[in-house]
Design a protein around this motif. Structure first.
Motif, PDB file in Angstrom:
ATOM      1  N   GLY A  44      -3.984  12.896   8.909  1.00  0.00           N
ATOM      2  CA  GLY A  44      -3.836  11.339   8.746  1.00  0.00           C
ATOM      3  C   GLY A  44      -2.971  11.033   7.482  1.00  0.00           C
ATOM      4  O   GLY A  44      -2.549  11.656   6.620  1.00  0.00           O
ATOM      5  N   LEU A  45      -2.919   9.622   7.532  1.00  0.00           N
ATOM      6  CA  LEU A  45      -2.256   8.842   6.186  1.00  0.00           C
ATOM      7  C   LEU A  45      -3.446   8.513   5.376  1.00  0.00           C
ATOM      8  O   LEU A  45      -4.488   8.171   5.800  1.00  0.00           O
ATOM      9  N   ASN A  54      -9.168  -5.562   3.256  1.00  0.00           N
ATOM     10  CA  ASN A  54      -7.817  -5.336   3.828  1.00  0.00           C
ATOM     11  C   ASN A  54      -7.296  -3.990   3.657  1.00  0.00           C
ATOM     12  O   ASN A  54      -6.270  -3.696   4.360  1.00  0.00           O
ATOM     13  N   GLU A  55      -7.921  -3.185   2.965  1.00  0.00           N
ATOM     14  CA  GLU A  55      -7.180  -1.764   2.990  1.00  0.00           C
ATOM     15  C   GLU A  55      -7.410  -1.040   4.225  1.00  0.00           C
ATOM     16  O   GLU A  55      -8.508  -0.747   4.762  1.00  0.00           O
ATOM     17  N   GLN A  56      -6.326  -0.578   4.771  1.00  0.00           N
ATOM     18  CA  GLN A  56      -6.464   0.117   6.044  1.00  0.00           C
ATOM     19  C   GLN A  56      -6.462   1.566   5.902  1.00  0.00           C
ATOM     20  O   GLN A  56      -5.942   2.376   5.025  1.00  0.00           O
ATOM     21  N   SER A  77      -9.739  -8.178   7.773  1.00  0.00           N
ATOM     22  CA  SER A  77      -8.263  -8.556   7.814  1.00  0.00           C
ATOM     23  C   SER A  77      -7.707  -9.518   7.038  1.00  0.00           C
ATOM     24  O   SER A  77      -6.421  -9.630   6.829  1.00  0.00           O
ATOM     25  N   ASN A  81      -1.109 -11.548   8.455  1.00  0.00           N
ATOM     26  CA  ASN A  81      -1.372 -10.829   7.459  1.00  0.00           C
ATOM     27  C   ASN A  81      -2.282  -9.818   7.679  1.00  0.00           C
ATOM     28  O   ASN A  81      -3.519  -9.784   6.880  1.00  0.00           O
ATOM     29  N   TYR A  82      -2.140  -8.779   8.593  1.00  0.00           N
ATOM     30  CA  TYR A  82      -2.758  -7.813   8.777  1.00  0.00           C
ATOM     31  C   TYR A  82      -2.225  -6.734   9.271  1.00  0.00           C
ATOM     32  O   TYR A  82      -2.605  -5.219   9.017  1.00  0.00           O
ATOM     33  N   PHE A 133      -6.687   5.377   7.797  1.00  0.00           N
ATOM     34  CA  PHE A 133      -6.145   5.960   9.018  1.00  0.00           C
ATOM     35  C   PHE A 133      -6.595   7.184   9.530  1.00  0.00           C
ATOM     36  O   PHE A 133      -7.207   8.028   8.619  1.00  0.00           O
ATOM     37  N   GLY A 134      -6.889   7.332  10.778  1.00  0.00           N
ATOM     38  CA  GLY A 134      -7.205   8.615  11.429  1.00  0.00           C
ATOM     39  C   GLY A 134      -6.224   9.709  11.498  1.00  0.00           C
ATOM     40  O   GLY A 134      -5.042   9.339  10.976  1.00  0.00           O
ATOM     41  N   GLN A 153       0.789  -1.140   0.180  1.00  0.00           N
ATOM     42  CA  GLN A 153       0.203   0.123   0.156  1.00  0.00           C
ATOM     43  C   GLN A 153       1.114   1.305  -0.035  1.00  0.00           C
ATOM     44  O   GLN A 153       2.008   1.271   0.631  1.00  0.00           O
ATOM     45  N   LEU A 194      -3.375   0.463  -3.617  1.00  0.00           N
ATOM     46  CA  LEU A 194      -3.204  -0.833  -2.750  1.00  0.00           C
ATOM     47  C   LEU A 194      -2.987  -1.779  -3.951  1.00  0.00           C
ATOM     48  O   LEU A 194      -3.950  -1.834  -4.844  1.00  0.00           O
ATOM     49  N   TYR A 249      -1.143   2.004  15.697  1.00  0.00           N
ATOM     50  CA  TYR A 249       0.159   2.155  15.503  1.00  0.00           C
ATOM     51  C   TYR A 249       0.687   3.416  16.292  1.00  0.00           C
ATOM     52  O   TYR A 249       0.261   4.316  16.582  1.00  0.00           O
ATOM     53  N   TYR A 293      -6.645  -1.128  14.258  1.00  0.00           N
ATOM     54  CA  TYR A 293      -5.452  -1.397  14.388  1.00  0.00           C
ATOM     55  C   TYR A 293      -4.799   0.025  14.989  1.00  0.00           C
ATOM     56  O   TYR A 293      -5.228   1.149  14.688  1.00  0.00           O
ATOM     57  N   ARG A 309      -1.436   6.423  15.683  1.00  0.00           N
ATOM     58  CA  ARG A 309      -2.399   6.497  14.726  1.00  0.00           C
ATOM     59  C   ARG A 309      -3.319   5.146  15.043  1.00  0.00           C
ATOM     60  O   ARG A 309      -2.757   4.080  15.324  1.00  0.00           O
ATOM     61  N   GLN A 339      -2.558  -5.648  -4.692  1.00  0.00           N
ATOM     62  CA  GLN A 339      -2.487  -7.245  -4.217  1.00  0.00           C
ATOM     63  C   GLN A 339      -1.079  -7.935  -4.851  1.00  0.00           C
ATOM     64  O   GLN A 339      -0.642  -7.588  -5.833  1.00  0.00           O
ATOM     65  N   SER A 375      -9.558  -6.597  -3.198  1.00  0.00           N
ATOM     66  CA  SER A 375      -8.511  -5.620  -2.767  1.00  0.00           C
ATOM     67  C   SER A 375      -8.915  -4.692  -1.668  1.00  0.00           C
ATOM     68  O   SER A 375      -8.187  -4.008  -1.109  1.00  0.00           O
TER      69      SER A 375
END
Lengths: 114, 120
Positions: A43-44, B107-109, B98, A99-100, B111-112, A34, A49, B35, B33, B91, A51, B104
């Motif tokens: 934020g980010l 599981n794209e994360q 997950s 895998n997370y 963020f705040g 990603q 992304l 971080y 999550y 974060r 795969q 796709s």
């Protein structure tokens, strides 16, 4: 242990230039990769992304490629604009038991000069 | 819809005090999550939840750090007896799921904005 490296650490370009940011990872057994953008005080933002089964993803002026076997990804930004100035982070998710969790590089600080 | 929110955005505390950082994930996101990001570094994994279950806390630095997500939505990261080395950006991120589900986007994360913690 997975390690992610981003080169260069900082890059300054004039507006309108095409540019490439590089990301490498030590363990090729990844689930996905990603690219994020980080702005000060914010934020980010997830940009793209990819795969592990994919070779590239495109969004607008951004194109990210993935060569899993060589442990490399590139983020190509076309016709850069001052608003593209930010830190760009690359992160991978390993395909093993964890895998997370994202493993990040330190980022590339991009400055686009008007 | 609303993204991931975190509060407070900034927290200044004195060494030895306890702090609680809150994360409100995107509605419907199963996975959450935490971080931690030091200046000039990328974020580093702390802990992860699926619904209310803490699945992995291997990234928590020591037993002063704990996290919970009692109802499978909002999460709180608590740091007890804070030390100056705890100063960082914390974060939170969430994702639909997950594990691989063929999409796709699963599981794209996302963020705040983070909580900037400063321990004096």
């Amino acid at each position: 242990k997975q390690e992610v490296t981003q080169i260069p650490a900082a890059l300054s370009v004039p507006e309108g230039e095409n540019l490439v940011l590089n990301c490498s990872f030590t363990d090729s057994a990844i689930y996905n990769l990603q690219w994020f953008r980080q702005d000060p005080g914010k934020g980010l933002t997830s940009l793209l992304l990819i795969q592990s089964s994919q070779r590239e993803q495109t969004s607008g002026r951004l194109n990210a490629s993935l060569d899993k076997s060589s442990g490399r990804s590139t983020l190509y930004i076309a016709a850069s604009q001052p608003g593209d100035s930010a830190t760009y982070l690359c992160a991978v998710i390993d395909s093993g038991g964890s895998n997370y969790k994202l493993t990040f590089g330190k980022g590339t600080l991009l400055t686009v000069n008007p | 819809g609303a993204g991931v929110s975190q509060s407070p955005r900034y927290k200044v505390t004195k060494r030895g005090q306890d702090v609680a950082l809150r994360c409100d994930p995107i509605s419907g996101h199963v996975s959450l999550y935490w971080y931690r990001q030091a200046l000039g570094q990328g974020p580093e994994f702390l802990t992860y939840f699926n619904y209310e279950a803490q699945q992995d806390k291997s990234g928590l630095p020591n037993d002063r750090f704990s996290a919970e997500r009692p109802e499978g939505s909002i999460s709180t990261l608590t740091i007890q007896r804070t030390e100056q080395r705890d100063s960082a950006m914390y974060r939170c991120a969430s994702s639909l799921a997950s594990l691989a589900s063929g999409s796709s986007s699963y599981n794209e994360q996302f963020f705040g904005p983070g909580t900037r913690l400063t321990v004096l």
